[in-house]
Motif scaffolding. Structure first.
Motif, PDB file in Angstrom:
ATOM      1  N   ASN A   1      35.384  22.451  37.940  1.00  0.00           N
ATOM      2  CA  ASN A   1      35.712  23.838  37.594  1.00  0.00           C
ATOM      3  C   ASN A   1      35.986  24.026  36.104  1.00  0.00           C
ATOM      4  OD1 ASN A   1      35.253  24.695  40.156  1.00  0.00           O
ATOM      5  ND2 ASN A   1      37.417  24.775  40.765  1.00  0.00           N
TER       6      ASN A   1
ATOM      7  N   ASP B   1      37.416  42.659  39.768  1.00  0.00           N
ATOM      8  CA  ASP B   1      37.997  43.831  39.094  1.00  0.00           C
ATOM      9  C   ASP B   1      38.844  43.452  37.872  1.00  0.00           C
ATOM     10  OD1 ASP B   1      39.587  42.830  41.429  1.00  0.00           O
ATOM     11  OD2 ASP B   1      41.118  44.101  40.516  1.00  0.00           O
ATOM     12  N   GLN B   2      39.519  42.315  37.917  1.00  0.00           N
ATOM     13  CA  GLN B   2      40.369  41.926  36.783  1.00  0.00           C
ATOM     14  C   GLN B   2      39.533  41.466  35.583  1.00  0.00           C
ATOM     15  OE1 GLN B   2      43.820  42.485  36.853  1.00  0.00           O
ATOM     16  NE2 GLN B   2      43.091  43.493  38.723  1.00  0.00           N
TER      17      GLN B   2
ATOM     18  N   SER C   1      44.490  35.306  38.056  1.00  0.00           N
ATOM     19  CA  SER C   1      43.104  34.906  38.356  1.00  0.00           C
ATOM     20  C   SER C   1      42.595  33.899  37.337  1.00  0.00           C
ATOM     21  CB  SER C   1      42.217  36.159  38.351  1.00  0.00           C
ATOM     22  OG  SER C   1      40.870  35.802  38.165  1.00  0.00           O
ATOM     23  N   VAL C   2      42.144  32.758  37.864  1.00  0.00           N
ATOM     24  CA  VAL C   2      41.559  31.726  37.011  1.00  0.00           C
ATOM     25  C   VAL C   2      40.327  32.294  36.308  1.00  0.00           C
ATOM     26  CG1 VAL C   2      40.319  29.513  37.082  1.00  0.00           C
ATOM     27  CG2 VAL C   2      42.365  29.842  38.483  1.00  0.00           C
ATOM     28  N   GLY C   3      39.447  32.894  37.116  1.00  0.00           N
ATOM     29  CA  GLY C   3      38.174  33.381  36.586  1.00  0.00           C
ATOM     30  C   GLY C   3      38.376  34.462  35.534  1.00  0.00           C
TER      31      GLY C   3
ATOM     32  N   ASP D   1      42.599  24.807  46.688  1.00  0.00           N
ATOM     33  CA  ASP D   1      41.408  23.960  46.843  1.00  0.00           C
ATOM     34  C   ASP D   1      41.730  22.613  47.491  1.00  0.00           C
ATOM     35  OD1 ASP D   1      39.945  25.976  45.750  1.00  0.00           O
ATOM     36  OD2 ASP D   1      39.821  25.107  43.748  1.00  0.00           O
TER      37      ASP D   1
ATOM     38  N   VAL E   1      46.349  32.369  48.388  1.00  0.00           N
ATOM     39  CA  VAL E   1      45.407  32.727  47.308  1.00  0.00           C
ATOM     40  C   VAL E   1      44.188  33.480  47.844  1.00  0.00           C
ATOM     41  CG1 VAL E   1      43.950  31.803  45.454  1.00  0.00           C
ATOM     42  CG2 VAL E   1      46.197  30.794  45.895  1.00  0.00           C
ATOM     43  N   TRP E   2      43.561  32.950  48.903  1.00  0.00           N
ATOM     44  CA  TRP E   2      42.360  33.586  49.453  1.00  0.00           C
ATOM     45  C   TRP E   2      42.660  34.225  50.802  1.00  0.00           C
ATOM     46  CZ3 TRP E   2      38.813  34.355  46.033  1.00  0.00           C
ATOM     47  CH2 TRP E   2      38.619  33.436  45.001  1.00  0.00           C
TER      48      TRP E   2
ATOM     49  N   ARG F   1      35.390  22.817  49.901  1.00  0.00           N
ATOM     50  CA  ARG F   1      36.598  22.023  50.203  1.00  0.00           C
ATOM     51  C   ARG F   1      36.760  21.790  51.705  1.00  0.00           C
ATOM     52  NH1 ARG F   1      36.479  20.173  45.165  1.00  0.00           N
ATOM     53  NH2 ARG F   1      36.429  21.902  43.717  1.00  0.00           N
TER      54      ARG F   1
END
Ligand code: EPU
Length: 428
Positions: A23, A125-126, A163-165, A306, A328-329, A372
């Motif tokens: 990642n 959106d972020q 958010s990581v992304g 993950d 998270v998800w 995962r």
């Protein structure tokens, strides 16, 4: 159809080296799009997500290839396209980073909505909010995101969701913006620090990565250079759990122990014995069944989502009932049906899975429902009595370098097969 065949029951033992972080590498490769000059990136895992990104960069007019094991050389000086079609980018989630990188480089990006593993809605959106704050006009139509800015100008951006992304994407675009950008409520994952370190090596001015406030002073250009990707926290965690799940004794090298703290603490709570060294961790058990534990996923430094499927798999044979909460998800428990077919007793209610420990799992044909979850099926196969066959290997291949070779070197009875015959005799 290709499958992994595992004869369970072997205790893993020996030493295994962790590859570079997938990642982190995908974000760094995307970031090279903004660099004028040659980049040599070391410790890059040879997994299919990286191959896809190399194809994408080449398709945009850059030069990118594996020059030797673990080393990718990229030169995007002459990269000349700002559009990446949907057909290509839908193959990986990390293609969202093309938005920030192309926007930073050209002030224009046209990128298909990103794909990746499916565990519920994966909004951007972020990311969009951040790009708009930097002055971009954003339109989404026919599955394409079109971002345009005459000038990108630094701004204060508060992320409503950690958010990581979005953190990485905004960091990318902001590197070449005018003035200073501040990202508040930024994600703090180790690979965010790694991407910031990469960009700084190439001439960017980023401070605060790894905390929840990141400050980026725009520079006019990024130059080439060399960089080495950090070890993969999630691959390392997967091997730690696999070692514990088989009652083995494994030393994991090329690891940053402090990245593993939330997992190490949880494994110790379950009764696993952990010895930490500078760049290695030894995992073993005292031979007794592990204790149940409750796990809640959170952004870093919390327990990583993950590693949720892998740790839940470990808990299927622990003493007592464990609760695993996915924060998270929305929908990351699809795989539990596969574990239940192997004899696990798991019930899911919304974001919480109750795992009632059983004496053992039994081998069965199962599907990897995402990357995962695929790793979790491998761990389940190693723990189970009898033979497990795992299908849908494309997911596992997205993110684990040489998984079966590494496991075999630790004594696992695991093989990749194309046929549908009786493979039991082939293993080992
Ligand atoms: N979210 C929003 N809006 C956004 C972005 C995210 O609401 O604009 C929400 C998501 O729906 C999710 C949460 O925020 O509920 C976290 O999403 P994040 O953006 O942090 O995830 P990501 O960047 O898409 C990366 C990893 C995932 C990992 C997550 C969380 C990469 C390429 N992917 O995804 O890794 O699960 O962070 O740590 O870095 C994996 O490696 O198997 C994997 C899925």
């Amino acid at each position: 159809m290709e499958k992994l065949v595992i004869l369970g029951g072997a205790k893993l033992s020996g030493e295994v080296e962790i590859s570079g972080a997938k990642n982190s590498a995908v974000a760094i490769l995307a970031a090279t799009i903004m660099v004028k000059g040659k980049c040599r990136i070391e410790n890059v895992p040879h997994v299919s997500d990286i191959n896809v990104l190399i194809d994408i960069i080449s398709g945009l007019g850059g030069k990118a290839q594996f020059a030797s094991k673990g080393v990718v050389e990229i030169d995007c000086t002459d990269l000349n396209k700002y559009e990446a079609d949907w057909e290509t980018v839908r193959r990986i989630r990390a293609s969202s980073y093309l938005m920030g990188a192309l926007l930073g480089r050209f002030g224009h990006a046209r990128v298909g909505m990103p794909g990746g593993c499916d565990f519920g809605v994966r909004p951007i959106d972020q990311h969009i909010k951040g790009f708009k704050n930097l002055g971009a006009e954003v339109e989404v139509d026919h599955g394409m995101v079109d971002l345009k800015a005459d000038r990108l100008i630094g701004d204060n951006i508060y992320l409503d969701v950690v958010s990581v992304g979005a953190t990485i994407n905004i960091m990318l675009a902001a590197c070449l913006a005018e003035g200073t950008t501040v990202i508040e409520s930024a994600a703090k994952e180790p690979h965010i620090v790694d991407v910031a370190n990469f960009l700084n090596c190439m001439g960017a001015n980023i401070k605060g990565a790894g905390t929840d406030v990141i400050k980026i002073k725009g520079v006019s250009e990024l130059h080439g250079g060399e960089f080495s990707v950090i070890p993969d926290q999630i691959e390392a965690g997967t091997f730690m759990i696999a070692a514990a799940a088989t009652g083995g004794d494994v030393t994991i090298t090329n690891i940053i122990p402090e990245h593993m703290e939330s997992l190490s603490a949880k494994l110790e709570e379950m009764g696993v014995i952990i010895d930490e060294y500078d760049e290695a961790i030894r995992i073993r058990t005292n031979g007794k069944p592990l204790k149940c534990a409750n796990v809640k996923t959170q952004p870093y430094p919390g327990f990583p989502t993950d590693l949720q499927p892998q740790v839940l798999t470990l808990l299927t044979t622990a003493n007592g009932t464990s609760l695993v909460t996915e924060n998270v998800w929305d929908n990351r428990f699809k795989y539990v049906d596969e574990l239940n077919r192997m004899g696990a007793k798991i019930s899911v209610d919304g974001r919480v899975a109750a795992v009632e420990g059983r004496p053992n799992l039994t081998g069965a044909p199962v599907y990897a429902t995402d990357l995962r979850a695929g790793a979790a099926m491998v761990i389940a196969g190693l723990m189970a009595k009898g033979v497990t066959e795992i299908y849908n290997l494309k997911y596992i291949d997205r993110g684990y370098e040489n998984l079966e070779e590494k496991l075999r070197s630790l004594g696992a009875q695991i093989a990749r097969r194309n046929d549908s015959g009786n493979v039991r005799a082939d293993i080992g």
